[in-house]
Design an enzyme around this catalytic site. Structure first.
Site, PDB file in Angstrom:
ATOM      1  N   ASP A  84       0.822  -1.218   0.000  1.00  0.00           N
ATOM      2  CA  ASP A  84       0.000   0.000   0.000  1.00  0.00           C
ATOM      3  C   ASP A  84       0.851   1.260   0.000  1.00  0.00           C
ATOM      4  OD1 ASP A  84       0.523   0.730   2.897  1.00  0.00           O
ATOM      5  OD2 ASP A  84      -0.473  -1.192   3.174  1.00  0.00           O
ATOM      6  N   ASP A 121       6.865  -6.404  -2.848  1.00  0.00           N
ATOM      7  CA  ASP A 121       5.559  -6.973  -2.468  1.00  0.00           C
ATOM      8  C   ASP A 121       5.171  -7.989  -3.533  1.00  0.00           C
ATOM      9  OD1 ASP A 121       2.923  -5.854  -0.561  1.00  0.00           O
ATOM     10  OD2 ASP A 121       2.593  -7.336  -2.152  1.00  0.00           O
ATOM     11  N   ASP A 176       8.556 -12.224  -4.980  1.00  0.00           N
ATOM     12  CA  ASP A 176       8.527 -12.975  -3.721  1.00  0.00           C
ATOM     13  C   ASP A 176       9.604 -12.424  -2.765  1.00  0.00           C
ATOM     14  OD1 ASP A 176       8.689 -14.804  -1.685  1.00  0.00           O
ATOM     15  OD2 ASP A 176       8.867 -16.559  -2.993  1.00  0.00           O
ATOM     16  N   GLY A 177       9.156 -11.831  -1.661  1.00  0.00           N
ATOM     17  CA  GLY A 177      10.095 -11.223  -0.715  1.00  0.00           C
ATOM     18  C   GLY A 177      10.992 -12.248  -0.030  1.00  0.00           C
ATOM     19  N   ASP A 219       6.573  -5.408   6.447  1.00  0.00           N
ATOM     20  CA  ASP A 219       5.226  -4.847   6.583  1.00  0.00           C
ATOM     21  C   ASP A 219       4.275  -5.825   5.907  1.00  0.00           C
ATOM     22  OD1 ASP A 219       2.887  -3.447   6.562  1.00  0.00           O
ATOM     23  OD2 ASP A 219       3.618  -1.805   5.304  1.00  0.00           O
ATOM     24  N   SER A 220       3.932  -6.867   6.639  1.00  0.00           N
ATOM     25  CA  SER A 220       3.237  -7.989   6.012  1.00  0.00           C
ATOM     26  C   SER A 220       1.787  -8.084   6.484  1.00  0.00           C
ATOM     27  CB  SER A 220       3.949  -9.292   6.377  1.00  0.00           C
ATOM     28  OG  SER A 220       3.751  -9.580   7.750  1.00  0.00           O
ATOM     29  N   THR A 221       1.072  -9.019   5.852  1.00  0.00           N
ATOM     30  CA  THR A 221      -0.221  -9.453   6.373  1.00  0.00           C
ATOM     31  C   THR A 221       0.035 -10.325   7.597  1.00  0.00           C
ATOM     32  OG1 THR A 221      -0.076 -11.332   4.878  1.00  0.00           O
ATOM     33  CG2 THR A 221      -1.301  -9.428   4.089  1.00  0.00           C
ATOM     34  N   ASP A 222      -1.025 -10.882   8.159  1.00  0.00           N
ATOM     35  CA  ASP A 222      -0.862 -11.848   9.246  1.00  0.00           C
ATOM     36  C   ASP A 222      -0.137 -13.088   8.703  1.00  0.00           C
ATOM     37  OD1 ASP A 222      -2.420 -10.291  11.118  1.00  0.00           O
ATOM     38  OD2 ASP A 222      -4.197 -10.903   9.998  1.00  0.00           O
TER      39      ASP A 222
HETATM   40  N1  SPD Z   1      -4.410  -8.099  11.245  1.00  0.00           N
HETATM   41  C1  SPD Z   1      -3.898  -7.370  10.132  1.00  0.00           C
HETATM   42  C2  SPD Z   1      -2.457  -7.066  10.229  1.00  0.00           C
HETATM   43  C3  SPD Z   1      -1.955  -6.429   8.990  1.00  0.00           C
HETATM   44  C4  SPD Z   1      -0.637  -5.790   9.143  1.00  0.00           C
HETATM   45  N2  SPD Z   1      -0.151  -5.206   7.909  1.00  0.00           N
HETATM   46  C5  SPD Z   1      -0.984  -4.285   7.260  1.00  0.00           C
HETATM   47  C6  SPD Z   1      -0.311  -3.617   6.107  1.00  0.00           C
HETATM   48  C7  SPD Z   1      -0.366  -2.147   6.186  1.00  0.00           C
HETATM   49  N3  SPD Z   1       0.670  -1.533   5.420  1.00  0.00           N
END
Ligand code: SPD
Length: 285
Positions: free
Chosen positions: A90, A110, A141-142, A160-163
């Protein structure tokens, strides 16, 4: 997770909790090769990005997370010149990192180009620095990028990832941390979003243990509010190679030439103070 005409609700079953935002409409959605990305307009929080049913960011409060993932680490490293962001599609973290005039290069990797394309459209304020000549955006692929990175070539790595489910899963294990450590110069720092101290403590402990196991010399977990994530309370964890984590450049942070909405010297200091239950859970500091 659930959505109806008026609310987007993220149900977090493991803690028997949920968080919802009133929405006016769904703006967009795309199924990328990696994940399902949705965009909503909310009544009070601006735009909302949701990936695979999990809230990623809102216009109103993303500054908390993006500033805390960027400025503490950059004001802890003695002289950060070369920065890598893993994830971060983002571009909110990228914008914060590029506020530091002494940073010379920022490479963001990303896996999902669609996250950046959606952000350009619905969070243009976060993408305002994407054309900075110091920035390189790669869609790849990071995990592979870090595995193949030249040894001792990076000062700061920001994850700075998702879960840790789906595409983000492989960013929370020893193999990945080992690659990151090898790519860092002496004194280099890895910082990673490390979930909620209230409801993800086992994961936080495992992450810290894995970072130590691969040879990082010292760790620091910072706390900050993040209303739109489960429990409303979040963390990031710094792991340093070759030196202790001490070294917060307070004077430089106080004299910063750029503005922030949340981060300042006192916030940085306060973020590293642990409540008793966290001290108890993370005994080895
Ligand atoms: N539970 C959601 C956690 C997400 C963390 N990363 C969000 C990306 C924002 N740049």
């Amino acid at each position: 997770m659930s959505g109806d005409n008026n609310w987007f609700t993220e149900i977090f079953a493991p803690s028997g909790s949920a968080f919802g935002l009133a929405i006016t409409k769904k703006l967009d959605e795309v199924q990328s090769p990696f994940q399902h990305i949705e965009m909503f307009e909310t009544t009070h929080f601006g735009n909302l990005m949701v990936i695979d049913g999990v809230i990623m960011l809102s216009s109103r409060d993303n500054f908390l997370y993006h500033e805390m993932l960027s400025h503490p680490v950059l004001f802890t490293h003695a002289n950060p010149k070369n920065v890598v962001i893993i994830g971060g599609g983002d571009c909110g973290t990228l914008r914060e990192v590029l506020k530091h005039p002494d940073v010379e290069t920022v490479t963001q990797i990303d896996i999902d180009e669609q996250v950046t394309r959606m952000s350009e459209k619905y969070f243009p304020e976060l993408c305002e620095s994407n054309n900075d000549p110091r920035a390189t955006l790669k869609f790849d692929d990071g995990i592979k990028f870090m595995r193949e990175a030249a040894p001792e070539s990076v000062d700061v790595i920001i994850v700075d990832s998702t879960d840790p489910i789906g595409p983000g899963e492989g960013l929370f294990n020893r193999a990945f941390y080992d690659s990151c450590r090898k790519a860092l110069r002496h004194g280099g720092i890895l910082v990673q979003q490390s979930e909620s101290p209230l409801i993800h403590m086992p994961l936080l402990k495992d992450m810290r243990q894995a970072m130590q196991d691969v040879g990082f010399d010292s760790l620091q977990t910072l706390l900050f509010p993040q209303m739109v994530y489960p429990s409303g309370w979040w963390t990031c964890t710094m792991a340093r190679k070759g030196e202790t984590i001490n070294g917060f450049r307070e004077a430089d942070a106080a004299a910063a030439s750029f503005s922030t909405e949340y981060y300042n010297v006192a916030v940085h200091q306060a973020a590293s103070a642990w409540p008793n239950f966290i001290k108890k859970a993370l005994q080895n500091g």
